[in-house]
Design an enzyme around this catalytic site. Structure first.
Site, PDB file in Angstrom:
ATOM      1  N   HIS A 156       0.852  -1.193   0.000  1.00  0.00           N
ATOM      2  CA  HIS A 156       0.000   0.000   0.000  1.00  0.00           C
ATOM      3  C   HIS A 156       0.885   1.239   0.000  1.00  0.00           C
ATOM      4  O   HIS A 156       1.897   1.301   0.699  1.00  0.00           O
ATOM      5  CB  HIS A 156      -0.919   0.002   1.221  1.00  0.00           C
ATOM      6  CG  HIS A 156      -1.996   1.041   1.139  1.00  0.00           C
ATOM      7  ND1 HIS A 156      -1.839   2.310   1.644  1.00  0.00           N
ATOM      8  CD2 HIS A 156      -3.235   1.001   0.568  1.00  0.00           C
ATOM      9  CE1 HIS A 156      -2.943   3.007   1.416  1.00  0.00           C
ATOM     10  NE2 HIS A 156      -3.798   2.243   0.761  1.00  0.00           N
ATOM     11  N   HIS A 157       0.511   2.228  -0.799  1.00  0.00           N
ATOM     12  CA  HIS A 157       1.376   3.394  -1.022  1.00  0.00           C
ATOM     13  C   HIS A 157       1.609   4.196   0.262  1.00  0.00           C
ATOM     14  O   HIS A 157       2.546   4.988   0.343  1.00  0.00           O
ATOM     15  CB  HIS A 157       0.770   4.298  -2.095  1.00  0.00           C
ATOM     16  CG  HIS A 157       1.787   4.972  -2.964  1.00  0.00           C
ATOM     17  ND1 HIS A 157       2.848   5.704  -2.458  1.00  0.00           N
ATOM     18  CD2 HIS A 157       1.922   5.036  -4.314  1.00  0.00           C
ATOM     19  CE1 HIS A 157       3.578   6.185  -3.446  1.00  0.00           C
ATOM     20  NE2 HIS A 157       3.047   5.788  -4.586  1.00  0.00           N
ATOM     21  N   SER A 158       0.781   3.994   1.285  1.00  0.00           N
ATOM     22  CA  SER A 158       0.992   4.719   2.544  1.00  0.00           C
ATOM     23  C   SER A 158       2.293   4.309   3.218  1.00  0.00           C
ATOM     24  O   SER A 158       2.859   5.070   4.012  1.00  0.00           O
ATOM     25  CB  SER A 158      -0.183   4.479   3.499  1.00  0.00           C
ATOM     26  OG  SER A 158      -0.328   3.086   3.768  1.00  0.00           O
ATOM     27  N   ASN A 345       6.654   9.070   1.998  1.00  0.00           N
ATOM     28  CA  ASN A 345       6.131   9.574   0.737  1.00  0.00           C
ATOM     29  C   ASN A 345       6.571  11.024   0.539  1.00  0.00           C
ATOM     30  O   ASN A 345       5.806  11.958   0.746  1.00  0.00           O
ATOM     31  CB  ASN A 345       4.603   9.465   0.728  1.00  0.00           C
ATOM     32  CG  ASN A 345       4.132   8.047   0.510  1.00  0.00           C
ATOM     33  OD1 ASN A 345       4.196   7.519  -0.593  1.00  0.00           O
ATOM     34  ND2 ASN A 345       3.669   7.403   1.576  1.00  0.00           N
TER      35      ASN A 345
END
Length: 496
Positions: A156-158, A345
């Protein structure tokens, strides 16, 4: 061939994944929270081809001091009632059987390549339960046309962006030529400007550069707001409607020669990114010209040489790594141990326009990419989009900071290892990262590995039913651009 566990350069014998850390009980960053919004629930998928069959037990044994040394890979994302339900990181015990999937496969299946393609596409139809840390690893011991086996890492990009995950991957690898050595990192060589002849002239040039930077940023910010509230891309066959973020993706990849890209780069005095953006622009032009030709034929008209409508507006959400601007990281030190890699991120994006149109000189696509890239580098647009996302999420709502749906595609590139590497003792054949869950029907990702350039295309098949054709167009466009460079005498004959 005996596959052995990776020998970490510096790590602890056991990882206490239940102990407290600096990240435990901390809230998710604003950008990480944005990746949980309904129109941007984005997952990163990394398809890794290997030269040997995979040994699941060896891989599991190595995950303890690599991926699981990262707090985010062994933490749940749970609502914090004290903060109004805002998500926070909470450490947990990781059961690798919940994360490492080893399906039993028929080695004699008819089409292994299509099986892997369908397998990855099926992953894009689902998410990962928030009851476990949000990552999984699928080990497919099936021989394909370009690998003896395939691993598929879904994150998951988180948990982190492409740059931090590539750094984490490199920390898990060693050189094939020297099993004790880490891979070399791609270096960004910045040009050193010599001192000018006069002090006043030098001061004037610096002042002009600063003023130009702020003027370009102002223009880009204005265009960003105009795009957000008014300016949509032209409705081409590549432009998806609202709501495509929740649709499954077809993910395909193609390998081209990095040496061909470098030949064009050196001949035209541009960057690798300029070449690949120019190649992508040429490929999308070819693809759309073909599609509009078919539309003309279906309407009873005749397909011509140039079937493109005039003034097509086609732009990419082009992602930019902000670490050089926001943090001081020594990546060469970080990859010595997976626990040192800083996930997160730290990405912004720019609205990057493509000039869609047939050119008499195919090299104009690369020249256009260079000019636009140079203009975007002389702007703080990427930093602005990052800071504005944090601002809106912190003081308003993550919905205010969603990614633009007005652009046609996402575009990203990440440099990979410069020499052949092994991962947990398995020699890597290729690395192909991409995403699903983005609010655009098309994403093109570019990553280098040794002397190869991997092109990864992620599409909503309901909008773009021919991802393999896009790969064909990219491959053909690079060939045309390379041949044009040679024919115009821009390179010496011994360079190719």
């Amino acid at each position: 061939m005996t596959i052995q566990a990776i020998k970490p350069i510096k790590t602890t014998k056991n990882v206490d994944i239940t102990s407290s850390s600096a990240e435990e009980e901390q809230p998710l960053s604003p950008v990480a929270r944005m990746f949980h919004e309904s129109d941007s629930t984005v997952y990163i998928i990394v398809i890794i081809g290997f030269e040997t069959q995979l040994n699941p037990e060896v891989i599991k044994a190595n995950l303890g001091h690599t991926l699981l040394s990262q707090p985010r890979f062994c933490s749940l994302q749970l609502p914090d009632e004290k903060r109004g339900g805002e998500l926070k990181w909470v450490r947990t015990v990781v059961d690798l059987d919940n994360h490492v999937k080893v399906p039993t496969l028929d080695p004699n299946m008819d089409s292994p390549d299509m099986f892997v393609e369908d397998y990855v596409s099926n992953l894009s139809k689902t998410g990962i339960s928030m009851s476990i840390p949000m990552w999984d690893l699928h080990l497919l011991n099936i021989k394909t046309s370009d690998a003896e086996s395939v691993g598929v890492l879904r994150v998951h990009h988180s948990l982190g962006d492409g740059t931090s995950l590539m750094t984490l991957f490199m920390s898990c690898t060693r050189k094939v030529s020297d099993p004790e050595a880490l891979p070399s990192l791609p270096m960004n060589m910045k040009k050193k400007h010599g001192s000018s002849s006069g002090g006043f002239l030098q001061y004037f040039i610096k002042l002009f550069s600063v003023l130009l930077l702020y003027w370009n940023t102002f223009v880009d910010v204005v265009m960003f707001f105009i795009t957000t509230f008014y300016l949509d891309d032209t409705k081409t066959p590549l432009k998806g409607p609202l709501g495509v973020a929740s649709t499954p993706r077809r993910i395909v990849h193609r390998t081209v020669s990095l040496e061909d890209v470098k030949l064009v780069k050196n001949a035209m005095n541009v960057t690798v990114n300029d070449v690949m953006v120019g190649v992508t622009e040429a490929a999308l032009t070819r693809n759309l010209n073909r599609k509009y030709g078919k539309i003309k034929e279906e309407a009873g008209g005749a397909e011509g040489h140039n079937n493109l409508p005039k003034n097509i507006r086609l732009r990419a959400t082009h992602f930019v790594n902000l670490r050089p601007y926001l943090v001081n990281e020594d990546v060469s030190e970080m990859i010595k141990s997976s626990s040192k890699v800083k996930l997160g991120n730290l990405i912004g994006y720019v609205i990057f326009p493509f000039t869609i149109g047939l050119r008499e000189d195919v090299l104009d696509h690369v020249r256009s990419a260079k000019a636009t890239g140079k203009r975007k580098k002389a702007s703080l647009e990427a930093l602005y989009t990052y800071l504005m996302a944090k601002f809106f999420i912190k003081f308003f709502s993550a919905k205010w900071a969603s990614f633009p749906t007005q652009t046609t595609l996402w575009y990203s590139n990440v440099p990979g290892p410069q020499e052949e590497v092994t991962c947990f003792g398995h020699q890597v054949a290729y690395v192909a990262p991409t995403c699903y869950g983005q609010p655009n029907a098309l994403m093109i990702h570019v990553v280098s590995y040794v002397n190869k350039m991997k092109i990864i295309v992620s599409v909503d098949e309901g909008v773009v039913p021919d991802p393999h054709q896009i790969c064909d167009d990219i491959e053909e466009s690079l060939k045309l651009i390379k041949n044009a460079v040679i024919e115009k005498g821009l390179v010496d004959c011994y360079d190719y």
